[in-house]
Scaffold this motif. Structure first.
Motif, PDB file in Angstrom:
ATOM      1  N   TRP A  94      29.910 -30.509   2.135  1.00  0.00           N
ATOM      2  CA  TRP A  94      29.355 -30.230   3.468  1.00  0.00           C
ATOM      3  C   TRP A  94      28.123 -29.336   3.359  1.00  0.00           C
ATOM      4  CZ3 TRP A  94      28.300 -25.962   6.438  1.00  0.00           C
ATOM      5  CH2 TRP A  94      28.051 -26.184   7.798  1.00  0.00           C
ATOM      6  N   LYS A  95      28.234 -28.241   2.612  1.00  0.00           N
ATOM      7  CA  LYS A  95      27.099 -27.328   2.462  1.00  0.00           C
ATOM      8  C   LYS A  95      25.928 -28.024   1.767  1.00  0.00           C
ATOM      9  CE  LYS A  95      25.661 -22.741   0.866  1.00  0.00           C
ATOM     10  NZ  LYS A  95      24.366 -23.237   0.353  1.00  0.00           N
ATOM     11  N   ALA A  96      26.226 -28.838   0.761  1.00  0.00           N
ATOM     12  CA  ALA A  96      25.168 -29.571   0.060  1.00  0.00           C
ATOM     13  C   ALA A  96      24.432 -30.503   1.012  1.00  0.00           C
ATOM     14  CB  ALA A  96      25.755 -30.353  -1.105  1.00  0.00           C
ATOM     15  N   ALA A  97      25.179 -31.163   1.901  1.00  0.00           N
ATOM     16  CA  ALA A  97      24.565 -32.065   2.871  1.00  0.00           C
ATOM     17  C   ALA A  97      23.713 -31.298   3.876  1.00  0.00           C
ATOM     18  CB  ALA A  97      25.653 -32.871   3.591  1.00  0.00           C
ATOM     19  N   PHE A  98      24.213 -30.142   4.313  1.00  0.00           N
ATOM     20  CA  PHE A  98      23.449 -29.312   5.253  1.00  0.00           C
ATOM     21  C   PHE A  98      22.142 -28.851   4.610  1.00  0.00           C
ATOM     22  CE2 PHE A  98      22.005 -25.759   7.662  1.00  0.00           C
ATOM     23  CZ  PHE A  98      22.490 -25.911   8.951  1.00  0.00           C
ATOM     24  N   ASP A  99      22.228 -28.306   3.406  1.00  0.00           N
ATOM     25  CA  ASP A  99      21.036 -27.790   2.725  1.00  0.00           C
ATOM     26  C   ASP A  99      20.008 -28.888   2.488  1.00  0.00           C
ATOM     27  OD1 ASP A  99      22.125 -25.267   2.679  1.00  0.00           O
ATOM     28  OD2 ASP A  99      22.843 -25.401   0.611  1.00  0.00           O
ATOM     29  N   LYS A 100      20.472 -30.067   2.116  1.00  0.00           N
ATOM     30  CA  LYS A 100      19.564 -31.181   1.833  1.00  0.00           C
ATOM     31  C   LYS A 100      18.836 -31.642   3.086  1.00  0.00           C
ATOM     32  CE  LYS A 100      21.104 -35.405   1.612  1.00  0.00           C
ATOM     33  NZ  LYS A 100      21.834 -36.636   1.213  1.00  0.00           N
ATOM     34  N   ASN A 101      19.562 -31.721   4.203  1.00  0.00           N
ATOM     35  CA  ASN A 101      19.003 -32.330   5.412  1.00  0.00           C
ATOM     36  C   ASN A 101      18.321 -31.345   6.359  1.00  0.00           C
ATOM     37  OD1 ASN A 101      19.882 -35.234   5.232  1.00  0.00           O
ATOM     38  ND2 ASN A 101      21.869 -34.254   5.001  1.00  0.00           N
ATOM     39  N   LEU A 102      18.842 -30.115   6.447  1.00  0.00           N
ATOM     40  CA  LEU A 102      18.313 -29.154   7.410  1.00  0.00           C
ATOM     41  C   LEU A 102      17.676 -27.933   6.760  1.00  0.00           C
ATOM     42  CD1 LEU A 102      21.181 -29.418  10.035  1.00  0.00           C
ATOM     43  CD2 LEU A 102      18.858 -30.307  10.257  1.00  0.00           C
ATOM     44  N   GLY A 103      17.904 -27.742   5.469  1.00  0.00           N
ATOM     45  CA  GLY A 103      17.256 -26.648   4.751  1.00  0.00           C
ATOM     46  C   GLY A 103      15.743 -26.687   4.861  1.00  0.00           C
ATOM     47  N   PRO A 104      15.100 -27.875   4.713  1.00  0.00           N
ATOM     48  CA  PRO A 104      13.634 -27.945   4.828  1.00  0.00           C
ATOM     49  C   PRO A 104      13.101 -27.500   6.185  1.00  0.00           C
ATOM     50  CG  PRO A 104      14.476 -29.903   3.744  1.00  0.00           C
ATOM     51  CD  PRO A 104      15.665 -29.155   4.251  1.00  0.00           C
ATOM     52  N   ALA A 105      13.950 -27.498   7.216  1.00  0.00           N
ATOM     53  CA  ALA A 105      13.522 -27.039   8.538  1.00  0.00           C
ATOM     54  C   ALA A 105      13.639 -25.533   8.687  1.00  0.00           C
ATOM     55  CB  ALA A 105      14.359 -27.717   9.625  1.00  0.00           C
ATOM     56  N   GLY A 106      14.098 -24.855   7.610  1.00  0.00           N
ATOM     57  CA  GLY A 106      14.182 -23.409   7.645  1.00  0.00           C
ATOM     58  C   GLY A 106      15.490 -22.872   8.180  1.00  0.00           C
ATOM     59  N   ILE A 107      16.508 -23.712   8.286  1.00  0.00           N
ATOM     60  CA  ILE A 107      17.802 -23.267   8.792  1.00  0.00           C
ATOM     61  C   ILE A 107      18.745 -23.025   7.626  1.00  0.00           C
ATOM     62  CG2 ILE A 107      19.778 -23.857  10.238  1.00  0.00           C
ATOM     63  CD1 ILE A 107      18.044 -25.575  11.912  1.00  0.00           C
ATOM     64  N   THR A 108      19.358 -21.862   7.601  1.00  0.00           N
ATOM     65  CA  THR A 108      20.336 -21.537   6.570  1.00  0.00           C
ATOM     66  C   THR A 108      21.698 -22.076   6.961  1.00  0.00           C
ATOM     67  OG1 THR A 108      19.145 -19.511   6.035  1.00  0.00           O
ATOM     68  CG2 THR A 108      21.411 -19.669   5.278  1.00  0.00           C
ATOM     69  N   ALA A 109      22.388 -22.671   6.024  1.00  0.00           N
ATOM     70  CA  ALA A 109      23.703 -23.240   6.317  1.00  0.00           C
ATOM     71  C   ALA A 109      24.668 -22.161   6.779  1.00  0.00           C
ATOM     72  CB  ALA A 109      24.258 -23.938   5.076  1.00  0.00           C
ATOM     73  N   PRO A 110      25.288 -22.345   7.947  1.00  0.00           N
ATOM     74  CA  PRO A 110      26.308 -21.375   8.391  1.00  0.00           C
ATOM     75  C   PRO A 110      27.615 -21.638   7.670  1.00  0.00           C
ATOM     76  CG  PRO A 110      26.152 -23.182   9.952  1.00  0.00           C
ATOM     77  CD  PRO A 110      25.115 -23.455   8.883  1.00  0.00           C
ATOM     78  N   ALA A 111      28.579 -20.764   7.875  1.00  0.00           N
ATOM     79  CA  ALA A 111      29.929 -21.046   7.386  1.00  0.00           C
ATOM     80  C   ALA A 111      30.468 -22.247   8.146  1.00  0.00           C
ATOM     81  CB  ALA A 111      30.824 -19.836   7.609  1.00  0.00           C
ATOM     82  N   PRO A 112      31.023 -23.233   7.457  1.00  0.00           N
ATOM     83  CA  PRO A 112      31.511 -24.423   8.165  1.00  0.00           C
ATOM     84  C   PRO A 112      32.673 -24.068   9.068  1.00  0.00           C
ATOM     85  CG  PRO A 112      32.201 -24.464   5.870  1.00  0.00           C
ATOM     86  CD  PRO A 112      31.245 -23.317   6.007  1.00  0.00           C
ATOM     87  N   PRO A 113      32.729 -24.669  10.251  1.00  0.00           N
ATOM     88  CA  PRO A 113      33.846 -24.375  11.161  1.00  0.00           C
ATOM     89  C   PRO A 113      35.129 -25.020  10.665  1.00  0.00           C
ATOM     90  CG  PRO A 113      32.501 -26.143  12.055  1.00  0.00           C
ATOM     91  CD  PRO A 113      31.799 -25.663  10.813  1.00  0.00           C
ATOM     92  N   ALA A 114      36.264 -24.514  11.111  1.00  0.00           N
ATOM     93  CA  ALA A 114      37.554 -25.085  10.751  1.00  0.00           C
ATOM     94  C   ALA A 114      37.853 -26.246  11.697  1.00  0.00           C
ATOM     95  CB  ALA A 114      38.648 -24.037  10.852  1.00  0.00           C
ATOM     96  N   PRO A 115      37.898 -27.478  11.195  1.00  0.00           N
ATOM     97  CA  PRO A 115      38.214 -28.606  12.079  1.00  0.00           C
ATOM     98  C   PRO A 115      39.607 -28.459  12.673  1.00  0.00           C
ATOM     99  CG  PRO A 115      37.327 -29.368   9.969  1.00  0.00           C
ATOM    100  CD  PRO A 115      37.652 -27.914   9.811  1.00  0.00           C
ATOM    101  N   ASP A 116      39.706 -28.541  14.009  1.00  0.00           N
ATOM    102  CA  ASP A 116      40.995 -28.278  14.643  1.00  0.00           C
ATOM    103  C   ASP A 116      41.246 -29.151  15.864  1.00  0.00           C
ATOM    104  OD1 ASP A 116      39.186 -27.280  16.446  1.00  0.00           O
ATOM    105  OD2 ASP A 116      39.949 -25.234  16.448  1.00  0.00           O
ATOM    106  N   ALA A 117      40.357 -30.096  16.137  1.00  0.00           N
ATOM    107  CA  ALA A 117      40.436 -30.823  17.410  1.00  0.00           C
ATOM    108  C   ALA A 117      41.657 -31.727  17.493  1.00  0.00           C
ATOM    109  CB  ALA A 117      39.160 -31.656  17.625  1.00  0.00           C
ATOM    110  N   CYS A 118      42.232 -32.136  16.364  1.00  0.00           N
ATOM    111  CA  CYS A 118      43.416 -33.001  16.435  1.00  0.00           C
ATOM    112  C   CYS A 118      44.685 -32.175  16.536  1.00  0.00           C
ATOM    113  CB  CYS A 118      43.485 -33.886  15.192  1.00  0.00           C
ATOM    114  SG  CYS A 118      42.222 -35.172  15.209  1.00  0.00           S
TER     115      CYS A 118
END
Length: 269
Positions: A245-269
């Motif tokens: 997840w972090k690797a995907a965030f850094d690859k796709n949104l890192g170039p826009a200057g956004i630092t990856a936050p801590a991923p949320p805990a999936p809980d909707a189910c």
């Protein structure tokens, strides 16, 4: 040897059964998994010139598909504009949607959600030389603001900032084009979406003010499909735990200057 009538009956049963095997969820040979996403959001869901798909939403969708038994070559992408997402799910045109899809109580009346897999907030995009728009309150002096029909950001502006001249388009890319041409003064949606557009045209735009909402992105699916929802939630937990997840965030949104936050805990189910 079976009678002609028995063979005919068996053939009829087989003919009825075959359409169901083609759409099974097991990921066998010949199966296709139809996933909805955006086609025009850089960094999140984008169709590239060569026809491939890229973005954080796309990478999340592919990871989940793999965990469900579908390799990338078994995925069929379906464009899912904001105002059409519930309909696409309800009409079985997609198996699930990963498309900057905020989990809200009103949407949960129509579809189910797995997640969240990202938490962000609504913000504003203006021209790089703009100095008089600093936040949503500064828009109420006859400023023209663009958002997308059927989106959570558009509804929030209607509810909380009625003095704003809200223009609603079908896509955020159309809003950004209107901003570029001077037809509107600002574009509003979630900060990660705006960052993708800002990074696509360096020096043309900037994000102003602080986020003024909390958006919990989830994966939308058929209402009441608890089995699929649980499988998707498990896939999201695994994606976060193994670092994908972090690797995907850094690859796709890192170039826009956004630092990856801590991923949320999936809980909707």
């Amino acid at each position: 040897m079976p009678s002609f009538s028995l063979r005919l009956a068996a053939a009829a049963v087989l003919a009825v059964a075959l359409p169901f095997t083609a759409t099974a969820c097991g990921g066998g040979a010949g199966d296709k998994l139809v996933i909805g996403t955006k086609f025009d959001q850089p960094g999140l869901g984008l169709t590239n010139p060569d026809g491939t798909m890229s973005g954080l939403d796309v990478d999340v969708a592919k990871y989940v598909a793999k965990e469900l038994g579908y390799p990338e070559d078994k995925i069929e992408w379906k464009e899912s504009p904001s105002g059409q997402r519930e309909t696409l799910i309800q009409n079985d045109q997609v198996k699930y949607i990963v498309a900057t899809y905020s989990i809200t109580d009103s949407r949960k009346e129509k579809v189910s959600f797995a997640g969240p897999y990202l938490i962000t907030g609504q913000s504003l995009l203006v021209g790089a030389d703009n100095s008089d728009i600093t936040g949503p309150e500064s828009l109420q002096n006859n400023k023209k603001l663009c958002s997308v029909s059927g989106s959570t950001p558009a509804q929030r502006i209607k509810d909380k900032y009625p003095g704003v001249q809200l223009q609603q388009y079908d896509t955020y890319s159309a809003c950004v084009e209107a901003l570029k041409n001077g037809a509107v003064d600002a574009v509003t949606t979630d900060e990660v979406i705006l960052a993708g557009y800002a990074a696509q045209t360096p020096g043309a735009f900037k994000i102003v003010g602080k986020p003024f909402s909390e958006e919990r992105y989830g994966i939308g699916l058929k209402k009441g499909d608890t089995e699929l929802c649980t499988k998707i939630t498990d896939a999201l937990k695994k994606m976060e735990a193994d670092g994908a997840w972090k690797a995907a965030f850094d690859k796709n949104l890192g170039p826009a200057g956004i630092t990856a936050p801590a991923p949320p805990a999936p809980d909707a189910c």
